[in-house]
Design a protein around this motif. Structure first.
Motif, short mmCIF file in Angstrom:
data_model
loop_
_atom_site.label_atom_id
_atom_site.label_comp_id
_atom_site.label_asym_id
_atom_site.label_seq_id
_atom_site.Cartn_x
_atom_site.Cartn_y
_atom_site.Cartn_z
N LEU A 686 0.83 -1.20 0.00
CA LEU A 686 0.00 0.00 0.00
C LEU A 686 0.87 1.26 0.00
O LEU A 686 1.96 1.27 0.58
CB LEU A 686 -0.91 0.02 1.23
CG LEU A 686 -1.99 -1.05 1.29
CD1 LEU A 686 -2.81 -0.86 2.56
CD2 LEU A 686 -2.90 -0.98 0.08
N SER A 689 0.24 7.03 1.79
CA SER A 689 -0.93 7.85 2.10
C SER A 689 -2.04 7.07 2.77
O SER A 689 -2.94 7.66 3.40
CB SER A 689 -1.47 8.49 0.81
OG SER A 689 -1.84 7.48 -0.12
N ARG A 690 -2.03 5.73 2.71
CA ARG A 690 -3.08 4.92 3.32
C ARG A 690 -2.87 4.73 4.81
O ARG A 690 -3.81 4.38 5.52
CB ARG A 690 -3.14 3.55 2.64
CG ARG A 690 -3.42 3.57 1.14
CD ARG A 690 -4.87 3.83 0.85
NE ARG A 690 -5.15 3.66 -0.57
CZ ARG A 690 -5.64 2.55 -1.09
NH1 ARG A 690 -5.89 1.52 -0.33
NH2 ARG A 690 -5.87 2.48 -2.39
N TRP A 691 -1.63 4.89 5.33
CA TRP A 691 -1.39 4.57 6.74
C TRP A 691 -0.49 5.56 7.47
O TRP A 691 -0.51 5.64 8.70
CB TRP A 691 -0.77 3.17 6.85
CG TRP A 691 0.49 2.99 6.01
CD1 TRP A 691 0.56 2.53 4.75
CD2 TRP A 691 1.84 3.28 6.42
NE1 TRP A 691 1.86 2.49 4.30
CE2 TRP A 691 2.68 2.95 5.32
CE3 TRP A 691 2.42 3.76 7.59
CZ2 TRP A 691 4.05 3.10 5.36
CZ3 TRP A 691 3.80 3.91 7.64
CH2 TRP A 691 4.59 3.58 6.53
N GLY A 725 -14.18 6.36 0.15
CA GLY A 725 -12.97 5.55 0.07
C GLY A 725 -12.15 5.94 -1.14
O GLY A 725 -12.55 6.77 -1.97
N LEU A 726 -10.95 5.31 -1.26
CA LEU A 726 -10.05 5.63 -2.38
C LEU A 726 -10.45 4.93 -3.66
O LEU A 726 -10.14 5.39 -4.74
CB LEU A 726 -8.60 5.25 -2.00
CG LEU A 726 -8.03 6.01 -0.80
CD1 LEU A 726 -6.63 5.53 -0.51
CD2 LEU A 726 -8.04 7.51 -1.05
N LYS A 763 -7.61 -2.14 4.20
CA LYS A 763 -6.67 -1.75 3.15
C LYS A 763 -7.36 -0.92 2.07
O LYS A 763 -6.74 -0.05 1.45
CB LYS A 763 -6.03 -2.98 2.51
CG LYS A 763 -5.02 -3.68 3.40
CD LYS A 763 -4.38 -4.86 2.66
CE LYS A 763 -3.34 -5.56 3.51
NZ LYS A 763 -2.69 -6.69 2.78
N GLU A 764 -8.64 -1.18 1.83
CA GLU A 764 -9.36 -0.44 0.79
C GLU A 764 -9.81 0.93 1.24
O GLU A 764 -10.07 1.81 0.42
CB GLU A 764 -10.58 -1.25 0.34
CG GLU A 764 -10.22 -2.56 -0.38
CD GLU A 764 -11.45 -3.36 -0.75
OE1 GLU A 764 -12.56 -2.87 -0.42
OE2 GLU A 764 -11.31 -4.43 -1.35
N GLY A 766 -9.78 4.73 3.07
CA GLY A 766 -8.85 5.83 3.25
C GLY A 766 -8.62 6.12 4.71
O GLY A 766 -9.21 5.48 5.61
N PRO A 767 -7.78 7.09 5.05
CA PRO A 767 -7.49 7.41 6.47
C PRO A 767 -8.74 7.76 7.26
O PRO A 767 -8.91 7.30 8.40
CB PRO A 767 -6.52 8.59 6.36
CG PRO A 767 -5.88 8.43 5.01
CD PRO A 767 -6.93 7.87 4.13
#
Length: 866
Positions: A686, A689-691, A725-726, A763-764, A766-767
């Protein structure tokens, strides 16, 4: 079988592409007229292919003779000959001879072939069937020439090495007449413009103009240059006959005055293989074994032909080749014929010849071209070129065989330059090494006496020498200047490598080699120096640290040349053991090797990395090999020590369309497993930006808070709601009877086991979505203590498996930030947090030890190099 498959797989780095600089051999050209295009086409033989200024497909063997009619081109190789349509495609193949074919003659819908055993076969062109076969006794009548006289229906005229001629009717299979000849062998037969008249060329140098209807000799001509090789008549209103000779001269005879009117001396440097006047035009086409095709025009008052157009390569084997410039489109080549030429890898029309080196051009111009041969310089053995200042002054320096002076050459003007760089003390020495600085201002010359001199390329002035008396006690085997003109490296035959300050000529460092160096090559961009030694090994040095960084061995013969790839990653070596090897410098391994049937003398790689160019012993061409790694997946594994390379045919003048490179199993794209080693930590794929910003969401929201509330549009368009979501997805409407009940997707999974579906869901998101899901796990937001415990167990399993390591750390940090205040009041959660704390600490200690070990090794390597 395994060794054979390994050989096929490992020869995958370079593939034969095509040959440059080949235009003609000793096979006579053929001229044909295309009624469709209303143009003449000249076809010449170049080894296994022929040129019609388009290129044919390659044949299995070298072409030994050719012929053509208005539709097809016939080419014989061995005891077989083929018919080509559109100059490329083999449409018919004729097999039946037991000896090598020497003569071909198209004859309407038939073609006649004659072999060295004097067996004559007449073939039907389209059915490929034999119509007639005639066998002659070689001791009595060995066929040496064949002609179909005009207006003679179904008849052919045969000439023999014994001197007699025979006229045959091939339809009735009858011998009509025998001409007694002139006691000398017949070498050429040519139809004259007049009916019944034939020109007969003899081994004595005579040309007999003979009337075959009445068996009467009309006139005789004689030249003193040896046997007649070919004959042709002008048909544009001038009664002129041209005759070729073995020494490259052409005699022009006036048939009305019966006298020699002109001589075209040195039209070719070798025997005239073929000459043909174009029908009703003052143009003469000639070719010879000197690898040249020339067209002469007769438009002067004296009747002498002047050169109109030509295609010319080297007439003797090559001595040196190098790419010129940075675009990878020109290759400079020097040859034993004394010329310096430039060949284009794009198209032949960009080829150019820099000519022969002359000792005194002004003297030659003043006294005439007849003295040019005596003042020509010997063949060039080594040269160096730099295009930086080519528009200002000479850009090429060359040393000549047995001559104690270097010549300069101008690439733009395509001629020899203004200066000869000579040492002050003239001794019986040879120049053994040359180089030009990257700025193009200075030339460095090494002598066999050990002297190394510097000259200015603009003025030709001597700018100093290295060492007090001489730089080396032995012969200088190589000189190289770095890219900034600060350092010069010289190699001597006594086995010493010396580093000098370029400006003040002071010796900086000297080191001894395990064996005497044979040649040297510097890659200026990376500062890597390659040395080929006399013990057939290769040393690679770093000129900054002045230490040997790589040593290669494996060649079984003298190493003739070296070449670096443009990025300095590969070192390519060519040796007298007929092998071309590619060494990978970072890994220090041999990654590619192949054998050729003729030892490679030179090797150079394009600055763009697309082609490798080689020249070979007793070959006139430059052979290009394409770099397959640019357009295909290539496995560059180290070759085993017992690897036996394949023998590869040299490329022809066109790319073999039938040859396809099949990717081996080693070339299939590698799919990495989810985890290589359970002892190591595996990260997710990933993006950051996701984590990475999960702990700074409150700051990000404050920065992104709008200054004004959004205005509702007057007429909102219809739209389908999407899930936040992203990855954009449409929202499915859910029936919820209790609007006050808060449901999240994570709570449904309950986290009783390591649920991959729950992790994939995180995982799918967003923050913001991740924060919402983790916040809703608490009892205050509709969750429960059991769900929070399940989440912590899931994090523990992730840490235990060492999978998605950065996600586990980020999710755990966000969980602690959101629910830290309630953890001490819940013993179950406090126990899980205690387990996770020890687990995280254990993992970090393991990682820290690996980091410390790697840093220790890196620091050791750095200190060793310094």
């Amino acid at each position: 079988n395994s060794s054979l498959s390994l050989s096929k797989e490992t020869f995958a780095l370079f593939a034969g592409f095509r040959a440059l600089g080949l235009f003609s051999t000793d096979v006579a050209h053929v001229l044909r007229f295309s009624a469709l295009k209303r143009r003449f086409f000249v076809t010449t033989c170049v080894g296994k292919s022929f040129h019609t200024y388009d290129v044919s497909n390659s044949l299995p063997q070298d072409i030994c003779c050719m012929a053509a009619d208005g539709r097809l081109v016939f080419a014989a190789y061995g005891n077989v000959f083929s018919a080509f349509a559109r100059n490329k495609e083999v449409v018919h193949t004729y097999k039946g001879h037991k000896a090598e074919i020497r003569l071909l003659q198209p004859f309407g819908d038939h073609v006649i072939s004659v072999d060295t055993d004097s067996v004559l076969i007449i073939w039907h062109i389209y059915s490929e069937e034999e119509y007639l076969q005639l066998t002659f006794d070689k001791s009595v009548f060995k066929i040496s020439a064949i002609l179909h006289p005009s207006t003679y229906l179904n008849k052919i005229l045969l000439g023999s090495e014994q001197g007699t001629l025979q006229l045959w009717n091939i339809k009735s299979n009858k011998l009509l007449y025998t001409f007694q000849g002139w006691k000398f062998g017949v070498t050429a037969l040519q139809q004259a413009p007049a009916v019944d008249v034939v020109a007969v060329g003899l081994t004595s140098g005579q040309v007999i103009i003979h009337n075959i209807k009445f068996d009467e000799t009309l006139m005789k001509f004689r030249q003193d240059w040896g046997p007649i090789t070919s004959i042709s008549f002008r048909t544009d209103g001038h009664p002129i006959m041209a005759a070729g000779s073995p020494c490259g001269h052409i005699g022009l005879w006036d048939l009305e005055d019966k006298k020699l009117i002109n001589q075209m001396r040195n039209a070719h440097s070798t025997a005239i293989a073929g000459l043909t006047f174009l029908h009703r035009e003052p143009l003469l086409v000639t070719n010879g074994a000197d690898n040249a095709l020339r067209i002469w025009i007769f438009d002067g008052p004296t009747g002498e032909g002047r050169l109109l157009r030509f295609r010319m390569g080297h007439s003797a084997p090559l001595t040196k080749i190098r790419y010129y410039g940075q675009n990878g489109q020109q290759i400079l080549s020097a040859s034993q014929d004394g010329t310096l030429q430039s060949f284009s890898t794009i198209h032949e029309k960009f080829n150019k010849s820099l000519g022969h080196g002359l000792i005194n051009k002004k003297k030659v111009k003043r006294k005439g071209l007849q003295n040019a041969m005596s003042v020509r310089l010997p063949p060039i053995t080594k040269f160096a070129a730099e295009e930086a200042r080519e528009s200002d002054w000479d850009s090429i320096i060359a040393c000549h065989q047995g001559k104690l002076s270097c010549s300069t050459w101008n690439y733009q003007r395509s001629t020899i330059g203004a200066y000869f760089l000579k040492p002050k003390e003239l001794k019986k020495d040879d120049i053994t090494a040359v180089d030009i600085t990257s700025c193009g201002n200075f030339a460095v010359i090494g002598l066999s006496s050990g002297t190394v001199d510097v000259y200015n390329m603009q003025s030709g002035i001597h700018r100093g020498s290295f060492g007090e008396d001489q730089a080396h006690k032995g012969s200088v085997r190589g000189v190289a200047v770095d890219g900034l003109n600060q350092l010069i490296i010289t190699a001597g035959s006594e086995g010493l490598l010396k580093f000098w300050n370029f400006k003040n000529k002071i010796l900086i460092h000297s080191m001894s080699l395990s064996s005497s160096p044979n040649m040297m090559l510097l890659h200026r961009d990376s500062g890597i120096l390659g040395l080929a030694l006399d013990d057939f090994s290769i040393c690679v040095l770093d000129i900054e640290t002045r230490k040997i960084v790589r040593e290669f061995s494996g060649h079984q013969g003298q190493i003739n040349d070296l070449a670096f790839s443009p990025d300095g990653r590969w070192l390519i070596s060519a040796s007298m053991d007929c092998s071309v090897r590619t060494w990978d410098l970072p890994s220090g391994c041999l990654i590619d090797s192949f054998l050729v049937d003729s030892a490679p003398l030179n090797v150079t790689m394009s600055p763009t990395g697309d082609f490798l160019a080689t020249s070979h012993v007793d070959h006139l061409g430059i052979y290009l090999w394409s770099n397959i790694s640019l357009y295909s997946v290539v496995s560059l594994r180290p070759l085993p020590t017992d690897y036996v390379p394949l023998v590869v045919m040299l490329p022809g003048t066109c790319q073999n369309e039938e040859e396809t490179i099949e990717p081996s199993d080693e070339m299939i794209e590698y799919d990495s497993p989810e985890q290589l080693n359970e002892q190591l930590v595996t990260l997710s794929l990933l993006p950051e930006s996701r984590w990475k910003n999960l702990l700074n969401l409150d700051v990000i929201k404050k920065k992104n808070k709008p200054k004004e509330p959004p205005k509702v549009p007057k007429s909102a368009p219809f739209f389908i709601p999407t899930v936040p979501g992203l990855v954009p997805r449409y929202a499915v409407p859910e029936q919820n009877n209790d609007p006050h009940q808060v449901k999240t997707k994570l709570k449904h999974s309950m986290f009783y086991i390591y649920n991959k579906a729950a992790l994939n869901l995180l995982k799918e998101l967003g923050p913001s979505g991740i924060e919402t899901e983790l916040r809703s796990l608490s009892p205050d937001c509709g969750g429960s203590v059991d769900i929070m415990q399940s989440f912590l167990k899931m994090i523990g399993i992730m840490l235990d498996k060492k999978r998605d390591f950065e996600l586990a750390q980020a999710y755990l940090a966000l969980f602690l930030k959101l629910h830290l205040k309630m953890l001490p009041s819940e013993p179950v959660l406090l126990e899980e947090i205690t387990k996770l704390s020890s687990q995280v600490e254990e993992n970090w200690i393991h990682l820290q030890s690996l980091f410390n070990q790697s840093m220790c090794i890196l620091n050791y390597i750095k200190s060793a190099l310094l």
